[in-house]
Design a protein around this motif. Sequence first.
Motif, short mmCIF file in Angstrom:
data_model
loop_
_atom_site.label_atom_id
_atom_site.label_comp_id
_atom_site.label_asym_id
_atom_site.label_seq_id
_atom_site.Cartn_x
_atom_site.Cartn_y
_atom_site.Cartn_z
N THR A 389 145.26 91.91 75.90
CA THR A 389 144.40 92.31 76.93
C THR A 389 142.87 92.06 76.47
O THR A 389 142.13 92.08 77.35
N SER A 391 140.71 88.93 73.77
CA SER A 391 140.76 87.57 73.62
C SER A 391 142.10 87.03 73.13
O SER A 391 142.62 87.71 72.27
N LYS A 420 140.55 89.08 79.77
CA LYS A 420 139.44 88.73 79.85
C LYS A 420 139.15 87.75 78.49
O LYS A 420 139.55 88.11 77.53
N TYR A 421 138.13 86.84 78.72
CA TYR A 421 137.77 86.01 77.94
C TYR A 421 138.72 85.42 77.08
O TYR A 421 138.90 85.69 75.82
N TYR A 424 136.61 82.95 73.24
CA TYR A 424 135.42 83.47 73.16
C TYR A 424 134.73 83.26 71.82
O TYR A 424 135.37 83.72 70.90
N GLU A 430 132.09 82.03 76.57
CA GLU A 430 133.34 81.95 76.66
C GLU A 430 133.78 80.50 76.59
O GLU A 430 132.84 79.49 77.10
N THR A 452 140.18 83.58 84.05
CA THR A 452 139.61 84.99 84.57
C THR A 452 137.99 84.69 84.73
O THR A 452 137.38 86.01 85.20
N SER A 453 137.59 83.86 84.84
CA SER A 453 136.03 83.46 85.17
C SER A 453 135.98 82.31 85.26
O SER A 453 136.93 81.34 85.52
#
Length: 696
Positions: A389, A391, A420-421, A424, A430, A452-453
Amino acid sequence: MRLTRVLCALVLMCGLLAAAQAESATLTVNAGGDLQAAINAAKPGDTILVQAGATFTGNFSLPAKNGTSYITIRSSAADSALPAAGARITPAYAALLAKIRSTSSGAAFRTAAGASYWRLQFLEIFPSSSTASSDLVQFGSGGSSQNTLAVVPHHLVIDRSYLHGDPSYGQRRGVSLNSGDAQIINSYFADFKSTTYDTQAICGWNGPGPFLIENNYLEAAAENVMFGGSDPYIPNLVPSNITIRRNLIAKPTAWMTQGWTIKNLVELKNAADVTIDGNTLEHSWLANQQGFAFMLSPRNQSGTAPWSQVRNVTISNNVVRHVAAGINITGYDNLATAQQTQGIKVLNNLFYDVSSTWTKSATAATGRAIFVGAGPKDIVVEHNTMVTTGSGLFIDGGASPTGVQVTGFVFNDNILHAAKYPVYGNAQGEGTKGLNYYAPLYQFLGNVVGRTSTAAYPSGTDLPDLLTLEQQFVDYAHDDYHLKSGHTLPANVGVDFTALDAARAGSTPAPTPTPTPTPTPTPTPTPTPTPTPTPTGSTPYSGTPIALPGTIEFENYDAGGEGVAYHDSTSGNAGGVYRTNGVDIKAATDAGGGYLVGWTTAGEWLKYTVNVTAAGTYTLDARVASSGAGGTFHVEVNGVDKTGPIAVPNTGGWQTWSTISKSGIALAAGQQVVRVVMDTAGAGGSVANFNWLKVR
C-alpha cells in the motif's frame, strides 16, 4: 606361527570393539533421577536417554569434555514415534518429549566455558513461571566472563525440540546464541513475550559463529531472531557466517490486542556474511516499532563496540506477507560510532499484503516493501515482486558521516504494485527525481512499475496502470502472483517461483536443459565471415535488446554466464559490485558515474544483444581509461570483426577517462550480437577500463 597371528588379530579386533563400545554408552535417567550426574558422567559419543513425559527441574550445566563426538541428551521415546531427521517438531509431540524445566536461578541448560559437542534432541524446555526474565538455553556467555575466543563453547545443536515460555508470563529468550559453531534445527519456539523488555526466540551477540538456524517455527514478541543488540565482550567480534533458512518466523495475531512489546521479525545490528533464504515471515505490525520483517541497522549499543556492522547479507527466496513493512536498510548508527552497512542483496523475494492496515492503533503503518536510509552502500535489489500500500522502494536521508547518497545501488527486474509512490525519495520526489538525488549512480533496469501518477521513471521502465498489471498475475485477488501464460510484461521479471518454491522446500530446482551448441569450426587464417546472425545462447541483460544508435554500458553485458555471455580469465568479481558472476566491475568516477568493467586481459570478451533500427554506416565511440599505452581490443558484430585492433592510449590513470572513435562501421538493420574482445594488455598490465560504447 600363522595360527598365532590369527589369534592375535582376533584379540585385537575384540579389543577395538570393546573400546568402541566403551566410548559410546547409553545412560538412562528415569523420573526422579539425577540428570546432572548423568551429564557429568557422560563421555564423548554417549547418549543420555531421559524418560519421555517426565519432568526434570533444574539449571543443568553442560561441561567441557575432551573429544569430538557429540554427547546427545534426548527423550527415551522411540525414533519411530517422533519426527524423522529434517522434519520440524510441533507441540503435538509434547507427551513424547522429556521435559526440562528451569528454575528461578536461570537457564534450563547452560554451557560451561569451552564446552563442545553437545546435542539437545527431542526435549520440551520451558520455565517455571517465576523465571520469565531469563533465557531457557544459554550457548556460551553473553557476559564479561567470555571475553576471549579461547573459552567460547562450540559444536552445539538443538534438534527437534519444543522451547516455549509460560502462556501467561511469557519468557525473555529461547536461546542466547553466544557460541562458536551451533545449529538450531527442526524445532518449535513459542510464547517468548514480555510487557516490559525485549524478547527473542533466538539472540546472539558475543559468539563468532558459524550459526545455522533451519526449519524452525520461531515466535517472539519483540525480535523473533536478532544478532547484536548488546555489545560483545570479545574485542572486535562480529557474529558471522549465519544461515537462516526455511523457517516460519511469525507473531500470533492474537497479540495485537494484548500488551506485549512488539517490534520486528528479524533484526541484524552486528552481523556479517549472513544468508536468509527460503523463509516465510508473517504477522508483524506497527506497535512499539514499525513492524518490519527485516531490520538491518548497525548498532553500537552501549558505545563500547565501534566495530559493529551489518555487512554482506543476502535475503533471497523468502515470502514476506501480512506485515506493516518489509526491509529496513540503514547505513549507520545514529547514536554512536559504528561501521557503514554494505553488501546487501535482496533477491527473488515475494512481498505481499505489506500494508498500512497492519497496525495496533489508529496510526497507519508505512506499508513499504524496502526502506533505505542514512547512506549504506552496495545495495542490490533484483527479481522481487512487491505488492504494497506504500512505496515499493522508499529512500531517505539520516545520520551518515559519508552522506545520504547510496553508492552501488542496483534495482533491476522487479515488479512493483504499490498503491502510491512506487519509488520515492523523501523530500525529493517520485521516480527519477528521488533516484537522482539519493542514488546518483543508480542502475534501474527491466523493472515493471504500476503507474499511479505522471512522475518520470528511468528510461526502459515498463509502466502499466495498476489494473493492467493486476491482469498479468494468475489470480491477483487471491494472492497468486505467478505471471500468467501469455502475459505482456518483460521476460524474467519479478519472482522466479521455481527457485522460490525450491528454496522454501529445501530442494534445488532442476536446471533448465541447455541445448548443446553446434560446434563452430576453427576459422582458417583468412576466413570469409558471413553477416548472418548465429545463435549465441546469451540473452539481453535487461530482457530487451539495446537500441542502436545508442549507448552500450559495458557492465550490462548479456545474461548467460561464463563462456556464453562473457569470458573472464579469473573467477569472481574483483570489484565486488553490481553483478555477482565472473566479470570484474567497479564504480566509475567518470562524468555521469555508473560502473566500469576493469582488470581486462587478453582473450577475455563480452557480448551484448542489440537492435539496430536502420542499416547504415556508423561511428563507434569507446570510453576508456588506462595508466599505460599498448592495450588493444576489437569489436565484432555477429562474429565479424568490424573494427580491427583499436589501440588504447595512456589516459593518465585508471579513472582518467578519454573517448576513442572508429568510423566507417557498416551495420545491417535488426537484432544482432556485439562482442567486444580484448586483444593485448598495455603497459599498465590491463587492456583498459571500459565505461561505455556509443554507436552514432
